[in-house]
Design a protein around this motif. Structure first.
Motif, PDB file in Angstrom:
ATOM      1  N   ALA A 115      21.251 120.640  -7.288  1.00 23.03           N
ATOM      2  CA  ALA A 115      22.535 120.942  -7.928  1.00 23.03           C
ATOM      3  C   ALA A 115      23.633 121.132  -6.888  1.00 23.03           C
ATOM      4  O   ALA A 115      24.770 120.675  -7.068  1.00 23.03           O
ATOM      5  CB  ALA A 115      22.397 122.192  -8.800  1.00 23.03           C
ATOM      6  N   GLN A 116      23.296 121.802  -5.786  1.00 19.27           N
ATOM      7  CA  GLN A 116      24.270 122.003  -4.710  1.00 19.27           C
ATOM      8  C   GLN A 116      24.678 120.669  -4.094  1.00 19.27           C
ATOM      9  O   GLN A 116      25.867 120.429  -3.832  1.00 19.27           O
ATOM     10  CB  GLN A 116      23.650 122.916  -3.644  1.00 19.27           C
ATOM     11  CG  GLN A 116      24.549 123.161  -2.435  1.00 19.27           C
ATOM     12  CD  GLN A 116      23.897 124.072  -1.412  1.00 19.27           C
ATOM     13  OE1 GLN A 116      23.354 125.120  -1.763  1.00 19.27           O
ATOM     14  NE2 GLN A 116      23.933 123.681  -0.139  1.00 19.27           N
ATOM     15  N   TRP A 117      23.693 119.789  -3.858  1.00 16.10           N
ATOM     16  CA  TRP A 117      23.990 118.487  -3.262  1.00 16.10           C
ATOM     17  C   TRP A 117      24.851 117.651  -4.198  1.00 16.10           C
ATOM     18  O   TRP A 117      25.787 116.973  -3.754  1.00 16.10           O
ATOM     19  CB  TRP A 117      22.689 117.761  -2.934  1.00 16.10           C
ATOM     20  CG  TRP A 117      22.876 116.520  -2.118  1.00 16.10           C
ATOM     21  CD1 TRP A 117      22.991 116.441  -0.758  1.00 16.10           C
ATOM     22  CD2 TRP A 117      22.983 115.178  -2.606  1.00 16.10           C
ATOM     23  NE1 TRP A 117      23.164 115.130  -0.363  1.00 16.10           N
ATOM     24  CE2 TRP A 117      23.160 114.333  -1.476  1.00 16.10           C
ATOM     25  CE3 TRP A 117      22.944 114.610  -3.865  1.00 16.10           C
ATOM     26  CZ2 TRP A 117      23.309 112.954  -1.593  1.00 16.10           C
ATOM     27  CZ3 TRP A 117      23.090 113.219  -3.996  1.00 16.10           C
ATOM     28  CH2 TRP A 117      23.265 112.413  -2.861  1.00 16.10           C
ATOM     29  N   LEU A 118      24.574 117.688  -5.488  1.00 17.23           N
ATOM     30  CA  LEU A 118      25.361 116.913  -6.454  1.00 17.23           C
ATOM     31  C   LEU A 118      26.797 117.433  -6.556  1.00 17.23           C
ATOM     32  O   LEU A 118      27.743 116.642  -6.689  1.00 17.23           O
ATOM     33  CB  LEU A 118      24.685 116.948  -7.827  1.00 17.23           C
ATOM     34  CG  LEU A 118      23.370 116.170  -7.940  1.00 17.23           C
ATOM     35  CD1 LEU A 118      22.696 116.453  -9.272  1.00 17.23           C
ATOM     36  CD2 LEU A 118      23.613 114.659  -7.769  1.00 17.23           C
ATOM     37  N   ALA A 119      26.971 118.743  -6.484  1.00 20.39           N
ATOM     38  CA  ALA A 119      28.325 119.307  -6.504  1.00 20.39           C
ATOM     39  C   ALA A 119      29.108 118.842  -5.288  1.00 20.39           C
ATOM     40  O   ALA A 119      30.308 118.495  -5.387  1.00 20.39           O
ATOM     41  CB  ALA A 119      28.259 120.835  -6.551  1.00 20.39           C
ATOM     42  N   ALA A 120      28.432 118.796  -4.130  1.00 26.10           N
ATOM     43  CA  ALA A 120      29.080 118.305  -2.916  1.00 26.10           C
ATOM     44  C   ALA A 120      29.351 116.812  -3.005  1.00 26.10           C
ATOM     45  O   ALA A 120      30.379 116.330  -2.499  1.00 26.10           O
ATOM     46  CB  ALA A 120      28.210 118.610  -1.703  1.00 26.10           C
ATOM     47  N   MET A 121      28.474 116.068  -3.644  1.00 25.64           N
ATOM     48  CA  MET A 121      28.709 114.640  -3.840  1.00 25.64           C
ATOM     49  C   MET A 121      29.972 114.424  -4.663  1.00 25.64           C
ATOM     50  O   MET A 121      30.782 113.538  -4.364  1.00 25.64           O
ATOM     51  CB  MET A 121      27.504 114.001  -4.531  1.00 25.64           C
ATOM     52  CG  MET A 121      27.699 112.523  -4.839  1.00 25.64           C
ATOM     53  SD  MET A 121      26.272 111.794  -5.678  1.00 25.64           S
ATOM     54  CE  MET A 121      26.967 110.173  -6.087  1.00 25.64           C
ATOM     55  N   LYS A 122      30.131 115.206  -5.723  1.00 28.22           N
ATOM     56  CA  LYS A 122      31.335 115.097  -6.556  1.00 28.22           C
ATOM     57  C   LYS A 122      32.583 115.319  -5.713  1.00 28.22           C
ATOM     58  O   LYS A 122      33.613 114.641  -5.887  1.00 28.22           O
ATOM     59  CB  LYS A 122      31.261 116.122  -7.687  1.00 28.22           C
ATOM     60  CG  LYS A 122      32.506 116.202  -8.552  1.00 28.22           C
ATOM     61  CD  LYS A 122      32.756 114.925  -9.323  1.00 28.22           C
ATOM     62  CE  LYS A 122      33.945 115.101 -10.264  1.00 28.22           C
ATOM     63  NZ  LYS A 122      34.283 113.832 -10.961  1.00 28.22           N
ATOM     64  N   ALA A 123      32.513 116.245  -4.761  1.00 22.88           N
ATOM     65  CA  ALA A 123      33.665 116.548  -3.913  1.00 22.88           C
ATOM     66  C   ALA A 123      33.854 115.529  -2.795  1.00 22.88           C
ATOM     67  O   ALA A 123      34.985 115.223  -2.415  1.00 22.88           O
ATOM     68  CB  ALA A 123      33.502 117.946  -3.312  1.00 22.88           C
ATOM     69  N   ASN A 124      32.764 114.991  -2.263  1.00 26.63           N
ATOM     70  CA  ASN A 124      32.825 114.186  -1.039  1.00 26.63           C
ATOM     71  C   ASN A 124      32.827 112.678  -1.255  1.00 26.63           C
ATOM     72  O   ASN A 124      33.433 111.939  -0.471  1.00 26.63           O
ATOM     73  CB  ASN A 124      31.623 114.512  -0.133  1.00 26.63           C
ATOM     74  CG  ASN A 124      31.756 115.851   0.551  1.00 26.63           C
ATOM     75  OD1 ASN A 124      32.782 116.510   0.434  1.00 26.63           O
ATOM     76  ND2 ASN A 124      30.721 116.262   1.262  1.00 26.63           N
TER      77      ASN A 124
END
Length: 338
Positions: A188-197
């Motif tokens: 979930a943390q990685w996906l949230a960062a993907m959305k941002a990055n």
């Protein structure tokens, strides 16, 4: 006027007859083996042609995506007209297996496939494989600047510099491996960062084109899109190279294309023959010698010489039966990626 109405009636009768033939063909009453095919159509056609030439068994197929056809099979249940299911990735196979819809594969089929390329249940098997890679623009990144792990892409320094196709089953399979290997909070943390990055693209080819054009420094795709273009014009990949994460990293995930026989089939012997054929030497040589650039996984057939050997990729050990497509969809939706 009467002659005109006779002509109209004849046309309507012909159309009604054609509709009736189509409905009959679609009902599963045909003598042909029916595959629900989510694999690349060109590869499956090669397999079908070779199988029919060897056995005389005629085969037809319905083309669709992994998730689409997997969900259709689950909805149809025992009433499905399908005899065989082929996918590009494992999660759809796992979903159909969890629904209890597969027959156990014949021992002689399973014996052709090493244990690491099939689930321990024996209800379906890997029939081909593809590696996750990071494709990068060689003018924008040097080898010492490449991410050491897929997880590195969540760091702030990668904002706006990488791309991926979140709506595709290919990419969702990679996320399912991340979930299996690292757990829900880390995913979930990685996906949230993907959305941002990340910059989001429609598919692997669009991602590859964007990297080649310098829109982003790199992207997460499957290896064979790059090798196919390299073997042709290099129009979409001429400015790029591939980075393999290795070290059992989630980014070194090798996704299995699956094949299974539906327990509800009325053509059990023929369906079992088909899966045995594509995992046999002749079927796997279609991968070695053809233009798909996917990896053979069975019968000791080596990869296309252009590819790094599968056993050098240092992929993580992932049980394909545990890949949870629904959980991945939920997490990606919550992250705003779907």
């Amino acid at each position: 006027m009467r002659s005109r109405w006779r002509r109209i009636a004849a046309v309507l009768s012909t159309l009604a007859l054609a509709a009736g033939v189509t409905a009959c063909s679609d009902s599963g009453e045909s003598d042909e083996l029916l595959i629900y095919n989510a694999q690349h159509e060109s590869l499956t056609k090669e397999w079908i042609d070779a199988f029919t030439e060897e056995t005389g068994i005629k085969v037809t197929y319905r083309q669709g995506g992994d998730t689409e056809l997997g969900n259709q099979l689950v909805a149809e249940g025992k009433a499905s007209p399908a005899d065989v299911f082929l996918t590009e990735n494992s999660p759809a196979m796992a979903a159909v297996e969890r629904a209890g819809l597969f027959a156990e594969l014949a021992p002689e089929t399973l014996d052709q496939v090493p244990p690491q390329y099939r689930p321990p249940t024996g209800n379906w098997t890997g029939v081909a494989a593809r590696s996750t890679v990071f494709v990068y623009n060689t003018s924008r990144l040097q080898p010492d600047q490449l991410p050491k792990s897929l997880l590195d892409l969540q760091q702030p320094e990668w904002k706006g510099r990488w791309g991926a196709p979140p709506t595709k089953a290919d990419f969702q399979a990679i996320v399912s491996a991340l979930l299996e290997l690292k757990g829900e909070p880390a995913t979930a943390q990685w996906l949230a960062a993907m959305k941002a990055n990340a910059k989001l693209y429609s598919d692997n080819i669009a991602t590859l084109k964007a990297v080649n054009a310098g829109e982003v420094d790199g992207g997460v795709i499957y290896h064979y899109y790059w090798f196919r273009d390299q073997a042709k014009t290099k129009e979409m990949s001429g400015n790029t190279a591939l980075h393999y994460f290795k070290n059992e990293d989630p980014g070194a995930f090798v996704s299995l294309s699956g094949g299974g026989v539906l327990a509800s089939t009325d053509r059990m012997d023929q369906a079992q023959q088909f899966v045995r054929f594509i995992t046999g030497k002749a079927g796997q040589e279609v991968l070695e010698k053809g233009t798909s650039f996917e990896y053979p996984v069975a019968s000791g057939v080596p990869a296309n010489p252009a590819l790094p050997p599968l056993d050098t990729l240092q992929a993580p050990n992932v049980d394909p039966s545990n890949l949870d497509a629904q959980k991945v969809t939920d997490l990606m939706t919550k992250a705003g990626l779907l």
